[in-house]
Motif scaffolding. Structure first.
Motif, PDB file in Angstrom:
ATOM      1  N   PRO A  38       0.801  -1.226   0.000  1.00  0.00           N
ATOM      2  CA  PRO A  38       0.000   0.000   0.000  1.00  0.00           C
ATOM      3  C   PRO A  38       0.834   1.276   0.000  1.00  0.00           C
ATOM      4  O   PRO A  38       0.544   2.191  -0.736  1.00  0.00           O
ATOM      5  N   SER A  39       1.902   1.333   0.790  1.00  0.00           N
ATOM      6  CA  SER A  39       2.687   2.562   0.822  1.00  0.00           C
ATOM      7  C   SER A  39       3.484   2.752  -0.462  1.00  0.00           C
ATOM      8  O   SER A  39       3.759   3.875  -0.846  1.00  0.00           O
ATOM      9  N   SER A  40       3.812   1.671  -1.141  1.00  0.00           N
ATOM     10  CA  SER A  40       4.546   1.829  -2.393  1.00  0.00           C
ATOM     11  C   SER A  40       3.634   2.238  -3.538  1.00  0.00           C
ATOM     12  O   SER A  40       4.100   2.666  -4.573  1.00  0.00           O
ATOM     13  N   GLN A  41       2.337   2.104  -3.357  1.00  0.00           N
ATOM     14  CA  GLN A  41       1.396   2.481  -4.403  1.00  0.00           C
ATOM     15  C   GLN A  41       0.714   3.812  -4.122  1.00  0.00           C
ATOM     16  O   GLN A  41      -0.301   4.126  -4.707  1.00  0.00           O
ATOM     17  N   VAL A  42       1.272   4.595  -3.221  1.00  0.00           N
ATOM     18  CA  VAL A  42       0.712   5.919  -2.943  1.00  0.00           C
ATOM     19  C   VAL A  42       0.954   6.780  -4.167  1.00  0.00           C
ATOM     20  O   VAL A  42       2.078   6.942  -4.615  1.00  0.00           O
ATOM     21  N   SER A  43      -0.111   7.299  -4.724  1.00  0.00           N
ATOM     22  CA  SER A  43       0.028   8.086  -5.946  1.00  0.00           C
ATOM     23  C   SER A  43       0.500   9.501  -5.626  1.00  0.00           C
ATOM     24  O   SER A  43       0.425   9.967  -4.500  1.00  0.00           O
ATOM     25  N   ALA A  44       0.955  10.166  -6.640  1.00  0.00           N
ATOM     26  CA  ALA A  44       1.370  11.569  -6.486  1.00  0.00           C
ATOM     27  C   ALA A  44       0.187  12.395  -6.009  1.00  0.00           C
ATOM     28  O   ALA A  44       0.338  13.338  -5.252  1.00  0.00           O
ATOM     29  N   GLU A  45      -0.995  12.005  -6.432  1.00  0.00           N
ATOM     30  CA  GLU A  45      -2.207  12.696  -6.016  1.00  0.00           C
ATOM     31  C   GLU A  45      -2.395  12.586  -4.496  1.00  0.00           C
ATOM     32  O   GLU A  45      -2.719  13.543  -3.828  1.00  0.00           O
ATOM     33  N   ASP A  46      -2.170  11.367  -3.945  1.00  0.00           N
ATOM     34  CA  ASP A  46      -2.309  11.150  -2.511  1.00  0.00           C
ATOM     35  C   ASP A  46      -1.278  11.977  -1.744  1.00  0.00           C
ATOM     36  O   ASP A  46      -1.578  12.586  -0.727  1.00  0.00           O
ATOM     37  N   LYS A  47      -0.039  11.993  -2.244  1.00  0.00           N
ATOM     38  CA  LYS A  47       1.023  12.742  -1.585  1.00  0.00           C
ATOM     39  C   LYS A  47       0.758  14.241  -1.652  1.00  0.00           C
ATOM     40  O   LYS A  47       1.017  14.967  -0.713  1.00  0.00           O
ATOM     41  N   GLY A  48       0.201  14.693  -2.762  1.00  0.00           N
ATOM     42  CA  GLY A  48      -0.041  16.114  -2.958  1.00  0.00           C
ATOM     43  C   GLY A  48      -1.085  16.700  -2.016  1.00  0.00           C
ATOM     44  O   GLY A  48      -1.091  17.883  -1.772  1.00  0.00           O
ATOM     45  N   VAL A  49      -1.961  15.846  -1.482  1.00  0.00           N
ATOM     46  CA  VAL A  49      -2.989  16.354  -0.576  1.00  0.00           C
ATOM     47  C   VAL A  49      -2.691  16.030   0.882  1.00  0.00           C
ATOM     48  O   VAL A  49      -3.500  16.325   1.753  1.00  0.00           O
ATOM     49  N   GLY A  50      -1.541  15.422   1.169  1.00  0.00           N
ATOM     50  CA  GLY A  50      -1.149  15.175   2.552  1.00  0.00           C
ATOM     51  C   GLY A  50      -1.816  13.976   3.199  1.00  0.00           C
ATOM     52  O   GLY A  50      -2.099  13.990   4.393  1.00  0.00           O
ATOM     53  N   TRP A  51      -2.029  12.909   2.413  1.00  0.00           N
ATOM     54  CA  TRP A  51      -2.719  11.738   2.949  1.00  0.00           C
ATOM     55  C   TRP A  51      -2.007  10.447   2.557  1.00  0.00           C
ATOM     56  O   TRP A  51      -2.584   9.528   2.025  1.00  0.00           O
ATOM     57  N   GLU A  52      -0.712  10.372   2.839  1.00  0.00           N
ATOM     58  CA  GLU A  52       0.068   9.185   2.492  1.00  0.00           C
ATOM     59  C   GLU A  52      -0.222   8.003   3.405  1.00  0.00           C
ATOM     60  O   GLU A  52      -0.163   6.869   2.967  1.00  0.00           O
ATOM     61  N   ARG A  53      -0.525   8.265   4.664  1.00  0.00           N
ATOM     62  CA  ARG A  53      -0.707   7.173   5.640  1.00  0.00           C
ATOM     63  C   ARG A  53      -2.035   6.444   5.471  1.00  0.00           C
ATOM     64  O   ARG A  53      -2.227   5.371   6.018  1.00  0.00           O
ATOM     65  N   LYS A  54      -2.954   7.025   4.778  1.00  0.00           N
ATOM     66  CA  LYS A  54      -4.268   6.420   4.521  1.00  0.00           C
ATOM     67  C   LYS A  54      -5.060   6.123   5.800  1.00  0.00           C
ATOM     68  O   LYS A  54      -5.808   5.163   5.872  1.00  0.00           O
ATOM     69  N   LYS A  55      -4.900   6.958   6.810  1.00  0.00           N
ATOM     70  CA  LYS A  55      -5.679   6.796   8.038  1.00  0.00           C
ATOM     71  C   LYS A  55      -7.107   7.246   7.773  1.00  0.00           C
ATOM     72  O   LYS A  55      -7.326   8.278   7.147  1.00  0.00           O
ATOM     73  N   MET A  56      -8.068   6.441   8.232  1.00  0.00           N
ATOM     74  CA  MET A  56      -9.477   6.775   8.054  1.00  0.00           C
ATOM     75  C   MET A  56     -10.201   6.652   9.390  1.00  0.00           C
ATOM     76  O   MET A  56      -9.746   5.939  10.278  1.00  0.00           O
ATOM     77  N   GLU A  57     -11.301   7.344   9.494  1.00  0.00           N
ATOM     78  CA  GLU A  57     -12.109   7.320  10.709  1.00  0.00           C
ATOM     79  C   GLU A  57     -13.573   7.431  10.309  1.00  0.00           C
ATOM     80  O   GLU A  57     -13.905   8.116   9.341  1.00  0.00           O
ATOM     81  N   VAL A  58     -14.433   6.770  11.057  1.00  0.00           N
ATOM     82  CA  VAL A  58     -15.869   6.885  10.816  1.00  0.00           C
ATOM     83  C   VAL A  58     -16.485   7.591  12.019  1.00  0.00           C
ATOM     84  O   VAL A  58     -16.353   7.137  13.153  1.00  0.00           O
ATOM     85  N   LEU A  59     -17.128   8.733  11.758  1.00  0.00           N
ATOM     86  CA  LEU A  59     -17.860   9.443  12.805  1.00  0.00           C
ATOM     87  C   LEU A  59     -19.304   8.965  12.758  1.00  0.00           C
ATOM     88  O   LEU A  59     -19.896   8.880  11.672  1.00  0.00           O
ATOM     89  N   PRO A  60     -19.888   8.650  13.906  1.00  0.00           N
ATOM     90  CA  PRO A  60     -21.243   8.077  13.906  1.00  0.00           C
ATOM     91  C   PRO A  60     -22.324   9.110  13.590  1.00  0.00           C
ATOM     92  O   PRO A  60     -22.123  10.315  13.768  1.00  0.00           O
ATOM     93  N   ALA A  61     -23.459   8.600  13.162  1.00  0.00           N
ATOM     94  CA  ALA A  61     -24.637   9.459  13.010  1.00  0.00           C
ATOM     95  C   ALA A  61     -24.902  10.088  14.371  1.00  0.00           C
ATOM     96  O   ALA A  61     -24.674   9.468  15.403  1.00  0.00           O
ATOM     97  N   GLY A  62     -25.337  11.335  14.362  1.00  0.00           N
ATOM     98  CA  GLY A  62     -25.574  12.046  15.615  1.00  0.00           C
ATOM     99  C   GLY A  62     -24.428  12.957  16.020  1.00  0.00           C
ATOM    100  O   GLY A  62     -24.578  13.791  16.902  1.00  0.00           O
ATOM    101  N   THR A  63     -23.266  12.806  15.369  1.00  0.00           N
ATOM    102  CA  THR A  63     -22.137  13.690  15.663  1.00  0.00           C
ATOM    103  C   THR A  63     -22.531  15.111  15.259  1.00  0.00           C
ATOM    104  O   THR A  63     -23.102  15.331  14.196  1.00  0.00           O
ATOM    105  N   LYS A  64     -22.215  16.074  16.131  1.00  0.00           N
ATOM    106  CA  LYS A  64     -22.569  17.470  15.848  1.00  0.00           C
ATOM    107  C   LYS A  64     -21.336  18.281  15.484  1.00  0.00           C
ATOM    108  O   LYS A  64     -20.248  18.039  15.981  1.00  0.00           O
ATOM    109  N   PHE A  65     -21.572  19.234  14.607  1.00  0.00           N
ATOM    110  CA  PHE A  65     -20.541  20.130  14.102  1.00  0.00           C
ATOM    111  C   PHE A  65     -21.068  21.559  14.166  1.00  0.00           C
ATOM    112  O   PHE A  65     -22.255  21.784  14.368  1.00  0.00           O
TER     113      PHE A  65
END
Length: 176
Positions: A38-65
């Protein structure tokens, strides 16, 4: 009670006799490659937006902003002047950020997630998604099934959602 001869014999066979050492080396190599791919297939697009680590999170329904914009209306243009489906929001505890985004409108919206939100988490704390990066993120959103991006700031965070279909304003408030 004594074990059967079959159980004793099986238990006494060293692990390399059950699976030859070359098989173990192959499995270890395969596991190492799975981690590296996965880290060797990080595209230039991924690197350009600052998301090489591919960390993801799911916020539950009901979360307020909190969302504020200089027009003071739901769907108005934000601090950058961007107007469209994408929306920038702060965590519910960050009223001061909303005050800055609101400009002279003097009000903000409390927004609630109606469905879970799958978010990319930026690699570096404080690294934001800018309006001119939305095109690159649209491709990543489709590829990874993302609803948006989360930027962490210590005790608060900012979320940009690519469209508003999973959120709804639940209250309009003025700044005290």
């Amino acid at each position: 009670m004594r074990s059967s001869p079959t159980e004793t014999a099986t238990a006494a066979i060293p692990i390399h006799r059950v699976h030859p050492p070359s098989l173990w080396k192959g499995l270890i190599l395969a596991a190492t490659m799975i981690v590296l791919v996965p880290s060797s297939q990080v595209s230039a697009e991924d690197k350009g937006v600052g998301w090489e680590r591919k960390k993801m999170e799911v916020l539950p329904a009901g979360t307020k902003f909190i969302h504020a914009n200089r027009d003071g209306v739901w769907g108005g243009s934000g601090q950058s002047g961007h107007k469209g489906e994408a929306i920038w929001m702060t965590s519910e505890n960050d009223v001061n950020a909303a005050r800055g985004y609101a400009g002279s409108s003097g009000k903000y919206f409390v927004i609630e997630a109606q469905k879970p939100l799958k978010l990319a988490v930026m690699d570096e704390q404080g690294n934001q998604v800018e309006p001119d990066e939305l095109g690159a993120w649209a491709t990543l959103a489709q590829r990874y099934g993302l609803d948006g991006v989360k930027t962490e700031y210590g005790s608060s965070y900012e979320v940009i959602l690519f469209d508003r279909s999973k959120i709804a304003p639940v209250e309009e408030r003025g700044f005290d």
